[in-house]
Design an enzyme around this catalytic site. Structure first.
Site, PDB file in Angstrom:
ATOM      1  CD  GLU A  24       2.423  -5.702   5.759  1.00 33.57           C
ATOM      2  OE1 GLU A  24       3.337  -6.447   6.153  1.00 33.57           O
ATOM      3  OE2 GLU A  24       1.827  -5.872   4.678  1.00 33.57           O
TER       4      GLU A  24
ATOM      5  CB  ALA B  84      -0.887   0.000   1.229  1.00 29.24           C
TER       6      ALA B  84
ATOM      7  N   GLY C 242       1.610  -5.389   0.919  1.00 31.28           N
ATOM      8  CA  GLY C 242       0.472  -5.729   0.054  1.00 31.28           C
ATOM      9  C   GLY C 242       0.914  -6.274  -1.297  1.00 31.28           C
TER      10      GLY C 242
ATOM     11  CD  GLU D 118      -0.997  -8.539   2.839  1.00 30.42           C
ATOM     12  OE1 GLU D 118      -0.914  -7.319   2.566  1.00 30.42           O
ATOM     13  OE2 GLU D 118      -1.616  -8.966   3.814  1.00 30.42           O
TER      14      GLU D 118
HETATM   15  N1  COA Z   1       4.383   3.802  -0.094  1.00 32.97           N
HETATM   16  C1  COA Z   1       4.697   5.067  -0.464  1.00 32.97           C
HETATM   17  N2  COA Z   1       5.837   5.364  -1.117  1.00 32.97           N
HETATM   18  C2  COA Z   1       6.667   4.344  -1.399  1.00 32.97           C
HETATM   19  C3  COA Z   1       6.401   3.021  -1.036  1.00 32.97           C
HETATM   20  C4  COA Z   1       5.196   2.772  -0.337  1.00 32.97           C
HETATM   21  N3  COA Z   1       4.826   1.527   0.035  1.00 32.97           N
HETATM   22  N4  COA Z   1       7.420   2.245  -1.461  1.00 32.97           N
HETATM   23  C5  COA Z   1       8.287   3.056  -2.085  1.00 32.97           C
HETATM   24  N5  COA Z   1       7.837   4.320  -2.056  1.00 32.97           N
HETATM   25  C6  COA Z   1       8.456   5.520  -2.633  1.00 32.97           C
HETATM   26  C7  COA Z   1       9.531   6.119  -1.732  1.00 32.97           C
HETATM   27  O1  COA Z   1       8.973   6.931  -0.716  1.00 32.97           O
HETATM   28  C8  COA Z   1      10.313   6.900  -2.763  1.00 32.97           C
HETATM   29  O2  COA Z   1       9.607   8.076  -3.064  1.00 32.97           O
HETATM   30  P1  COA Z   1      10.410   9.493  -3.258  1.00 32.97           P
HETATM   31  O3  COA Z   1      11.326   9.226  -4.438  1.00 32.97           O
HETATM   32  O4  COA Z   1       9.318  10.459  -3.567  1.00 32.97           O
HETATM   33  O5  COA Z   1      11.151   9.709  -1.981  1.00 32.97           O
HETATM   34  C9  COA Z   1      10.252   6.032  -3.999  1.00 32.97           C
HETATM   35  O6  COA Z   1       9.135   5.160  -3.823  1.00 32.97           O
HETATM   36  C10 COA Z   1      11.474   5.158  -4.185  1.00 32.97           C
HETATM   37  O7  COA Z   1      11.668   4.418  -2.997  1.00 32.97           O
HETATM   38  P2  COA Z   1      13.001   4.505  -2.094  1.00 32.97           P
HETATM   39  O8  COA Z   1      12.607   4.245  -0.677  1.00 32.97           O
HETATM   40  O9  COA Z   1      13.742   5.763  -2.385  1.00 32.97           O
HETATM   41  O10 COA Z   1      13.822   3.269  -2.690  1.00 32.97           O
HETATM   42  P3  COA Z   1      14.900   2.392  -1.936  1.00 32.97           P
HETATM   43  O11 COA Z   1      15.449   1.477  -2.969  1.00 32.97           O
HETATM   44  O12 COA Z   1      15.820   3.246  -1.148  1.00 32.97           O
HETATM   45  O13 COA Z   1      14.051   1.526  -0.861  1.00 32.97           O
HETATM   46  C11 COA Z   1      12.256   0.092  -0.125  1.00 32.97           C
HETATM   47  C12 COA Z   1      13.133   0.609  -1.301  1.00 32.97           C
HETATM   48  C13 COA Z   1      11.262  -0.855  -0.727  1.00 32.97           C
HETATM   49  C14 COA Z   1      13.146  -0.648   0.882  1.00 32.97           C
HETATM   50  C15 COA Z   1      11.564   1.296   0.559  1.00 32.97           C
HETATM   51  O14 COA Z   1      10.964   2.108  -0.431  1.00 32.97           O
HETATM   52  C16 COA Z   1      10.493   0.880   1.527  1.00 32.97           C
HETATM   53  O15 COA Z   1      10.787   0.451   2.642  1.00 32.97           O
HETATM   54  N6  COA Z   1       9.204   1.026   1.144  1.00 32.97           N
HETATM   55  C17 COA Z   1       8.083   0.735   2.000  1.00 32.97           C
HETATM   56  C18 COA Z   1       7.793  -0.752   2.012  1.00 32.97           C
HETATM   57  C19 COA Z   1       6.684  -1.052   3.000  1.00 32.97           C
HETATM   58  O16 COA Z   1       6.783  -0.809   4.197  1.00 32.97           O
HETATM   59  N7  COA Z   1       5.579  -1.623   2.485  1.00 32.97           N
HETATM   60  C20 COA Z   1       4.433  -1.944   3.265  1.00 32.97           C
HETATM   61  C21 COA Z   1       3.397  -0.897   3.134  1.00 32.97           C
HETATM   62  S1  COA Z   1       1.945  -1.299   4.075  1.00 32.97           S
END
Ligand code: COA
Length: 255
Positions: free
Chosen positions: A135, A66, A112, A115
Site C-alpha cells: 500500500e 482492493a 487487502g 489482510e
Molecule cells: N486493482 C485493480 N486492478 C488490478 C489489481 C488491483 N489491486 N491487481 C491486478 N489488477 C489488474 C491489472 O491492472 C491488470 O488489468 P488489465 O489487464 O486490464 O491491465 C490485470 O489485473 C492483470 O494484472 P497485471 O498487472 O497485468 O499482472 P502482472 O502479473 O503483470 O502483475 C501484480 C501482477 C500483482 C504485481 C500487479 O497487478 C499489481 O501490482 N497489482 C496491484 C497490487 C496492489 O498494489 N495491491 C494493493 C491494493 S490497495
C-alpha cells in the site's frame, strides 16, 4: 441470493467461497465486497456449515487487494471512511465467525488480499504464492486490519519491514515467519484446506467455537487507529499520485 464476483459452494459441512475476478487477479471491487459481506453472513448462520474456505479463482492469484479503480472512485473523506469501515466489518466478521475459516492461497496475496487471508484462522499456500502489503507504494497504508494482524502473526519488526518497504515475500519466507501454516502443491490447496477443516470438526463444535473466540479476544486490537492512519493518507496528495501512477502504468512521484 445472487452473488457478484464471488462463488459460494457447499461441500458437505464445508463452504467454499471463491473470489472470482481472475482477469483482475481477484482484486476486490465494490460488487465483490458487497457479495463477500453477504456470503460471510450466510455461511456464518448456516447451521449445516461447520467450516469455511476462502480461495481465489484461477491459478495466478488469491487476491491482489482492493481494486485500485475502486479506490480511485472514493472522492471524499466520507467515502474513504465508509470504505474502511466496510472492509473492517467484513474482515472482522470473518475473524469472528463461530467456525474455522481457512485461506487457501493460490498465487498473489497482496494488500487487502493478505489482510483477508490474515482475518482467516489459518493460511495454507501454494509454493509460488507471493505475500505483501504494497500500500505505501500507492500512498496509503493497509486499511483492512494489516497494521495489527500482521504484527500479531509475524512480530512487530518483520511486520514493519513488510509494511514500510511494501515488498513481496515468497511462500517459503511466509511460512518461515509464521504468516503461512503450510505449503502444499499447486492444485491441491483447496483439497488440503478441506482436509484441515474436517480435522477441525472432529472435536466438539461448541469447544472449537469458544476456543476460537478466546484466542481472538486475547489478541484483538483496535480498528480505529488504523482508520485514522488510512484517512490521514487519504487526505494527502501522495494518495492521488500513487493511485494515478498505478492506473497510468508509471512510477509515482511522491512529495
Ligand atoms: N486493482 C485493480 N486492478 C488490478 C489489481 C488491483 N489491486 N491487481 C491486478 N489488477 C489488474 C491489472 O491492472 C491488470 O488489468 P488489465 O489487464 O486490464 O491491465 C490485470 O489485473 C492483470 O494484472 P497485471 O498487472 O497485468 O499482472 P502482472 O502479473 O503483470 O502483475 C501484480 C501482477 C500483482 C504485481 C500487479 O497487478 C499489481 O501490482 N497489482 C496491484 C497490487 C496492489 O498494489 N495491491 C494493493 C491494493 S490497495
Amino acid at each position: 441470493m445472487k452473488y457478484r464476483n464471488i462463488l459460494v459452494k457447499s461441500e458437505g459441512p464445508v463452504a467454499v467461497i471463491t473470489l472470482n475476478r481472475p482477469d483482475k487477479l481477484n482484486s476486490i471491487d465494490r460488487d465483490m465486497l458487497q457479495s463477500l459481506s453477504a456470503a460471510v453472513d450466510a455461511v456464518a448462520k448456516d447451521k449445516s456449515c461447520r467450516a469455511v474456505i476462502i480461495t481465489g479463482s484461477g491459478n495466478k492469484s488469491f487476491c491482489t487487494g482492493a481494486d485500485i479503480n475502486y479506490l480511485s472512485s472514493l472522492k471524499t473523506e466520507r467515502d474513504a471512511a465508509r470504505f474502511v469501515d466496510k472492509v473492517h466489518s467484513v474482515f472482522d466478521r470473518i475473524e469472528g465467525m463461530g467456525k474455522p475459516v481457512i485461506a487457501a492461497v493460490n498465487g498473489y496475496c497482496l494488500g487487502g488480499g493478505c489482510e483477508l487471508a490474515m482475518a482467516c484462522d489459518i493460511r495454507i499456500a501454494t509454493p509460488d504464492s507471493m505475500f505483501g502489503q504494497p500500500e505505501v507504494k500507492l500512498g496509503i497504508l493497509p486499511g483492512g486490519g494489516g497494521t495489527y494482524r500482521l504484527p500479531a502473526l509475524i512480530g512487530i519488526g518483520r511486520a514493519k519491514e513488510m509494511i514500510l518497504a511494501g515488498d513481496t515475500i515468497s511462500a517459503d519466507t511466509a511460512m518461515k515467519i509464521g504468516l503461512v501454516n503450510r505449503i502444499v502443491a499447486s492444485g491441491s490447496v483447496v483439497k488440503e484446506a478441506k482436509s484441515i477443516a474436517l480435522k477441525m470438526n472432529q472435536g466438539s463444535y461448541n469447544a472449537v467455537k469458544n476456543a476460537k473466540w478466546a484466542v481472538n479476544a486475547n489478541t484483538r486490537l483496535n480498528n480505529a487507529i488504523e482508520k485514522k492512519g488510512f484517512l490521514a493518507c487519504f487526505g494527502h496528495a501522495d494518495r492521488k499520485e500513487g493511485i494515478s501512477a498505478f492506473l497510468e502504468h508509471r512510477k509515482p512521484r511522491f512529495k
